[in-house]
Scaffold this active site. Structure first.
Site, PDB file in Angstrom:
ATOM      1  N   LYS A  68       0.851  -1.206   0.000  1.00 28.73           N
ATOM      2  CA  LYS A  68       0.000   0.000   0.000  1.00 28.73           C
ATOM      3  C   LYS A  68       0.875   1.241   0.000  1.00 28.73           C
ATOM      4  O   LYS A  68       0.633   2.178  -0.767  1.00 28.73           O
ATOM      5  CB  LYS A  68      -0.913   0.008   1.233  1.00 28.73           C
ATOM      6  CG  LYS A  68      -2.129  -0.880   1.087  1.00 28.73           C
ATOM      7  CD  LYS A  68      -2.884  -1.028   2.394  1.00 28.73           C
ATOM      8  CE  LYS A  68      -3.848  -2.202   2.279  1.00 28.73           C
ATOM      9  NZ  LYS A  68      -4.358  -2.696   3.545  1.00 28.73           N
ATOM     10  N   GLN A 101      -5.211  -1.503   9.432  1.00 29.99           N
ATOM     11  CA  GLN A 101      -5.127  -2.858   8.863  1.00 29.99           C
ATOM     12  C   GLN A 101      -5.751  -3.880   9.806  1.00 29.99           C
ATOM     13  O   GLN A 101      -5.460  -3.896  11.009  1.00 29.99           O
ATOM     14  CB  GLN A 101      -3.647  -3.204   8.595  1.00 29.99           C
ATOM     15  CG  GLN A 101      -3.416  -4.530   7.925  1.00 29.99           C
ATOM     16  CD  GLN A 101      -3.907  -4.583   6.473  1.00 29.99           C
ATOM     17  OE1 GLN A 101      -3.946  -3.583   5.771  1.00 29.99           O
ATOM     18  NE2 GLN A 101      -4.295  -5.753   6.028  1.00 29.99           N
ATOM     19  N   ASP A 156     -11.639   2.704   3.617  1.00 28.57           N
ATOM     20  CA  ASP A 156     -11.967   1.271   3.589  1.00 28.57           C
ATOM     21  C   ASP A 156     -13.477   1.044   3.456  1.00 28.57           C
ATOM     22  O   ASP A 156     -13.913  -0.062   3.124  1.00 28.57           O
ATOM     23  CB  ASP A 156     -11.544   0.624   4.915  1.00 28.57           C
ATOM     24  CG  ASP A 156     -10.284  -0.210   4.792  1.00 28.57           C
ATOM     25  OD1 ASP A 156     -10.033  -0.751   3.697  1.00 28.57           O
ATOM     26  OD2 ASP A 156      -9.573  -0.333   5.805  1.00 28.57           O
TER      27      ASP A 156
HETATM   28  N1  GUN Z   1      -7.291  -6.861   5.962  1.00 24.24           N
HETATM   29  C1  GUN Z   1      -7.522  -7.603   4.852  1.00 24.24           C
HETATM   30  N2  GUN Z   1      -8.098  -6.852   3.884  1.00 24.24           N
HETATM   31  C2  GUN Z   1      -8.232  -5.610   4.413  1.00 24.24           C
HETATM   32  C3  GUN Z   1      -8.754  -4.387   3.889  1.00 24.24           C
HETATM   33  O1  GUN Z   1      -9.229  -4.288   2.745  1.00 24.24           O
HETATM   34  N3  GUN Z   1      -8.701  -3.333   4.740  1.00 24.24           N
HETATM   35  C4  GUN Z   1      -8.198  -3.421   5.992  1.00 24.24           C
HETATM   36  N4  GUN Z   1      -8.210  -2.329   6.759  1.00 24.24           N
HETATM   37  N5  GUN Z   1      -7.712  -4.538   6.499  1.00 24.24           N
HETATM   38  C5  GUN Z   1      -7.735  -5.619   5.706  1.00 24.24           C
END
Ligand code: GUN
Length: 297
Positions: free
Chosen positions: A54, A98, A121
């Site tokens: 990311k 996350q 998100d």
């Molecule tokens: N963990 C796995 N996929 C995601 C996601 O799309 N966003 C977040 N914040 N955590 C994750």
């Protein structure tokens, strides 16, 4: 029949290119770059890989990346305090915490602390509610990426029968909402569904998001259907102790029946971060009061 491969990697590259171009004009207009803050608590290896990717892709798109890595022992109160600081920081347009969080933290409480207008998100209940009633808001990245791939492949989805396998808050439920918005007839199947093969056989669109390696078999698929495989499962390779990635769909048998199918890897996976960057750019425009043309992304 041999299915066409839906190349999510190429589509995601194109989307990141459009985001990059618009991020540059945003920076020129706003006098600052769009900014994404990512918070990682603990050392989960898969999460570390996601967070690193990311950060890299955010910078590559000409946006600012703020990474906060906290130890697994961080208290929930300290994490909530960091979220408050990021909510108040004008350089931060999007906030992503996350998941999963360590067991001593309440994920819903942490998500609820994020400013809904920085919730790129789309996990906050305000954004889940906006999606459910058809108001503009942030939509979770993976399902939005799936819909982009479907519309790119099929054009209008109106009237199609769609089956979503999985009912998670991150994928299954928002995916169903998005498909309803596209005027599909939507069935949400899950672990308690009776006769899953029969349910899947009716579908023009199958979205598999259950986290069970190669569970969906080719003989379940209606000939010509479009299959979107959200699963990313690491399984032992046949020999030499190595591992390989497989989806929730048995690709070998399904690709002999489907009209089109996403591979794993290279299908849905690359879309998630590309859509995250898109959502961050949308957030930045809103926060700065700068117009972003509706169909620019
Ligand atoms: N963990 C796995 N996929 C995601 C996601 O799309 N966003 C977040 N914040 N955590 C994750």
């Amino acid at each position: 029949m041999t299915a066409q491969i839906i190349d999510g990697k190429a589509f995601a590259e194109g989307l990141r290119g459009r985001v990059g171009t618009l991020a540059a004009s945003f920076a020129a207009a706003a006098g600052r770059k769009a900014g994404l803050a990512v918070v990682l608590v603990g050392e989960d290896p898969a999460s570390q890989v996601y967070v690193r990717n990311k950060g890299k892709q955010t910078l590559a798109c000409g946006m600012e990346s703020f990474e906060h890595r906290l130890s697994a022992e961080t208290s929930e109160a300290d994490l909530l305090a960091l979220v408050d600081t990021l909510n108040a920081d004008p350089a931060v347009d999007g906030i992503l915490v996350q998941l999963p969080l360590p067991a001593h933290m309440d994920e819903q409480k942490v998500i609820a602390a994020i400013d809904p207008d920085k919730d790129v998100d789309g996990f906050h209940v305000i954004n889940a509610g906006r999606l459910a009633v058809g108001l503009p808001g942030f939509v979770p990245c993976t399902p939005l990426g799936c819909v982009m791939l479907l519309k790119d492949r099929l054009g209008s989805l109106a009237g199609l029968d769609a089956v979503v396998i999985g009912r998670s808050n991150i994928v299954g439920k928002p995916m169903a909402q998005l498909l309803i918005q596209e005027s599909c007839t939507v069935t949400v199947a899950h672990s308690r569904t009776k006769d899953l093969p029969e349910v899947v056989r009716r579908a023009d669109i199958v979205v598999a998001a259950v986290g069970r390696p190669e569970m969906v078999k080719g003989e379940w698929i209606k000939p010509g259907a479009t299959v979107i495989d959200v699963g990313i499962n690491r399984v032992p390779a046949a020999e030499d102790g190595k591992t390989r990635l497989v989806g929730d769909v048995d690709f070998a048998s399904a690709s002999a029946v489907a009209g089109a199918i996403t591979p794993v890897p290279g299908g849905v996976g690359p879309m998630t971060i590309a859509v995250l960057l898109r959502n961050t750019l949308v957030a930045a425009h809103r926060n700065a009061g700068i117009d972003l043309p509706q169909d620019a992304l």
